[in-house]
Write a protein that holds these residues in place. Sequence first.
Motif, short mmCIF file in Angstrom:
data_model
loop_
_atom_site.label_atom_id
_atom_site.label_comp_id
_atom_site.label_asym_id
_atom_site.label_seq_id
_atom_site.Cartn_x
_atom_site.Cartn_y
_atom_site.Cartn_z
N UNK A 273 0.11 2.30 -3.40
CA UNK A 273 -1.24 2.82 -3.18
C UNK A 273 -2.33 1.81 -3.51
N UNK B 266 -10.66 6.72 11.80
CA UNK B 266 -10.47 5.95 10.56
C UNK B 266 -9.02 5.73 10.18
N UNK B 267 -8.10 6.53 10.71
CA UNK B 267 -6.70 6.30 10.33
C UNK B 267 -6.06 5.20 11.17
N UNK C 198 -3.47 1.79 7.93
CA UNK C 198 -3.18 1.18 6.63
C UNK C 198 -1.74 1.39 6.18
N UNK D 214 -4.80 -1.15 -2.57
CA UNK D 214 -5.41 -1.82 -1.43
C UNK D 214 -5.60 -3.27 -1.84
N UNK E 246 -4.01 9.46 5.21
CA UNK E 246 -4.53 8.24 4.59
C UNK E 246 -6.05 8.15 4.74
N UNK E 247 -6.55 8.66 5.86
CA UNK E 247 -7.99 8.60 6.07
C UNK E 247 -8.74 9.37 5.00
N UNK E 248 -8.07 10.37 4.45
CA UNK E 248 -8.75 11.18 3.43
C UNK E 248 -8.53 10.62 2.04
N UNK E 249 -7.80 9.55 1.96
CA UNK E 249 -7.44 9.02 0.64
C UNK E 249 -8.66 8.67 -0.18
N UNK F 273 -8.39 -7.76 7.56
CA UNK F 273 -8.65 -6.33 7.33
C UNK F 273 -8.92 -5.53 8.59
N UNK G 3 -6.65 -2.27 9.49
CA UNK G 3 -7.21 -0.93 9.66
C UNK G 3 -6.98 -0.42 11.07
N UNK H 102 -12.89 3.54 2.12
CA UNK H 102 -13.51 3.24 3.39
C UNK H 102 -14.90 2.66 3.21
N UNK I 217 -2.41 9.29 -7.56
CA UNK I 217 -3.18 8.76 -6.44
C UNK I 217 -2.73 9.40 -5.14
N UNK J 195 0.83 -1.20 0.00
CA UNK J 195 0.00 0.00 0.00
C UNK J 195 0.87 1.25 0.00
N UNK J 196 1.92 1.25 0.81
CA UNK J 196 2.77 2.43 0.88
C UNK J 196 3.49 2.68 -0.44
#
Lengths: 293, 364
Positions: A34, A281-282, A236, A36, A290-293, A228, A232, B134, B10, A30-31
């Motif tokens: 990007x 959420x982060x 993430x 998931x 990341x939460x805003x991704x 998951x 989470x 999410x 992204x 992911x890092x």
Amino acid sequence: MNADIANIIGNGLVTGCIYALIGVGFVVVFRATGVVSFAQGAFMVLGALIFATVTRNGQDLSVGLIAVVLVMFLIGGLIYRLVFARLAGSEVFVTSIATVGLGIVLQVVALLVWGPEVIVVPAPFDFRSQVHVVGALSFSALDLFVMGLTVVVFALIVVGLQRTPTGLRMRAVANNPRLAAYGGVNVVRTSTLAWGIGAATAGLAGVVFLLGSQPDPVSVFSLGLAAFPAILLGGLDSIPGSLVGGILIGLLQASVGVYIGGAWQDVVSYCVLLGLLLIRPQGILGSVGVARL
Amino acid sequence: MLDSQATTSRADGGGDASEPRGWRMVPSGPGLGTLVFVAIAMATVLAGGPYALYTGTLICIYAIVTVSQEWILGRAGLVSLGSAAIMAIGAYTTARLSETSWGLFPVPLLVSFVFGGIVGLLIGVPGLRFKGLYLMLTTLALQFIVMFAGQKYQGVEHEAGFLVTPPTWGSLPLNTPKALFIITAVVLGLVLFALSGIYRGVPGRVWNAMRQDEAAASVLGAHLVRWKLAAFIGSSAITAVGGSLYAYQAGQVSYNSFSLELSLTLLVMVFIGGLGTLAGPVIGAAVIVLLPILLDDLADAFAGLPDVANWLFINQATLANGLYGLLLLLVLLFERDGIFGLGRRLGRGALGMGRRLTTTRGEN
């Protein structure tokens, strides 16, 4: 210390280690790219089956583990080059759906080649023998092996990322791929490496799960999704987070198993996931961006 | 270098430059060619035996769900992994209502519609505060929680599932294969009609603007979360109706019919058919329902080679599964507009003047 709590700690740590191994691969992928990845479960199936094939042919544990790491590393890298390098820059939903498709294909290949039967391996060592720790708490040799393997994997990844030039490049790509590319980092090569690591750790998680419970391929695949909530919870994009989240969810599931019933384990961790999305959420150690991704 | 630039988009999280070709701003009504095609398809199924009717009904049910999933995928850019769970809610509602005085057809359908919308609201509020990822995780949780709740709800007493009392109108039974096919086809038609109206109007334009550039859409006054929530509630309501019809066709509702695999299969249908059109998801549903039947025929074709035929027969379900996954990857990699987009492009290339026949969309 009573037997229940000893039981929870023992089972929780081992399950947590499996989640952590699945999670750390997820986080590395992911890092770097990007993506998931919903394909971790399929990598686990392949890892378990490769290990079973090698050890059934009379090779011992270490040869099996090395084979799994090498083959899964190649498979992960190849998959990045064939599929995800071509999808770079697509929306998150496109790449994550591609991992769903990939997971299905890999699982089907595994089922066609190896069949749907329960995977059996010869015991590589006397892993039922108990090692007494303190009070009622004792670990089986297998438990210790699992925890030791997890510690080694995390140590290698953390040291590799913090102390080596390759690790520096990987952190640069994770931080800002465009800037890293301008700085002369080969983004494709670094991402290939990340996918290789992601697949290899998932493969090891598959081996560990296989040694503990003699599962069939489909239940190995499902465990990849069950990780998951742990991923989470940790965050993430946080490598220590994957260990913390894994252990916490492992302990939670073990307590649920003891006090409420085994059937409730997965549903409780998914409820944690839902609650977490509302509150934080982060995750525990993830970055807010990341939460805003 | 190119790759690195693409990868960065992204990280920016903003609007994406890789806009698939062929997504049109405003859809028009169905062309003559589409109507003729639909009429022929309906006539073929109605003239066929019970098996053709069964397959046709199944395609219509899945198409209702895939069209509603395309609403959130293709318009709002969101992925739900819980469509099977929402179908299950419609199906359970129908099974439990069918034996009460509320069971008069189409009351359970309407109640399912409302319940689906409510679940969409409950799940959408936490899931949509952040970007698409999410919602995926929330719906994944929903999928497992609904499966578990369904299992507990059925208990030991109804382990095999709840029976659905067949729908009737007075003395007229509505659960004959032909009646069920007509009902599902009519519902599908209504859904398509309603959605094409919505997409053509202001909401369609807002979702389209959001999908192209969220920041720009928000600057122009679109409340992003509210519009995404609206799409998710609407699509969940329709998905639950699909579940309700599924219950009527199956005659029995059990949690294990609505597994994560079904959710994934439905997603595959949407992608394979093609995003951005109404016809795409319908075609995707048809292809995926018909694929195992084609594999069946393939096994027959190898009757001369018993080993091959036997292998095909044993691994049929697995092979079909693998083909979905492979098709999905191929579509994502090479033809983002799906089978429908491919067909449209081929049609245009082959006969430029025959475009009206191969598209349901006009240019604007």
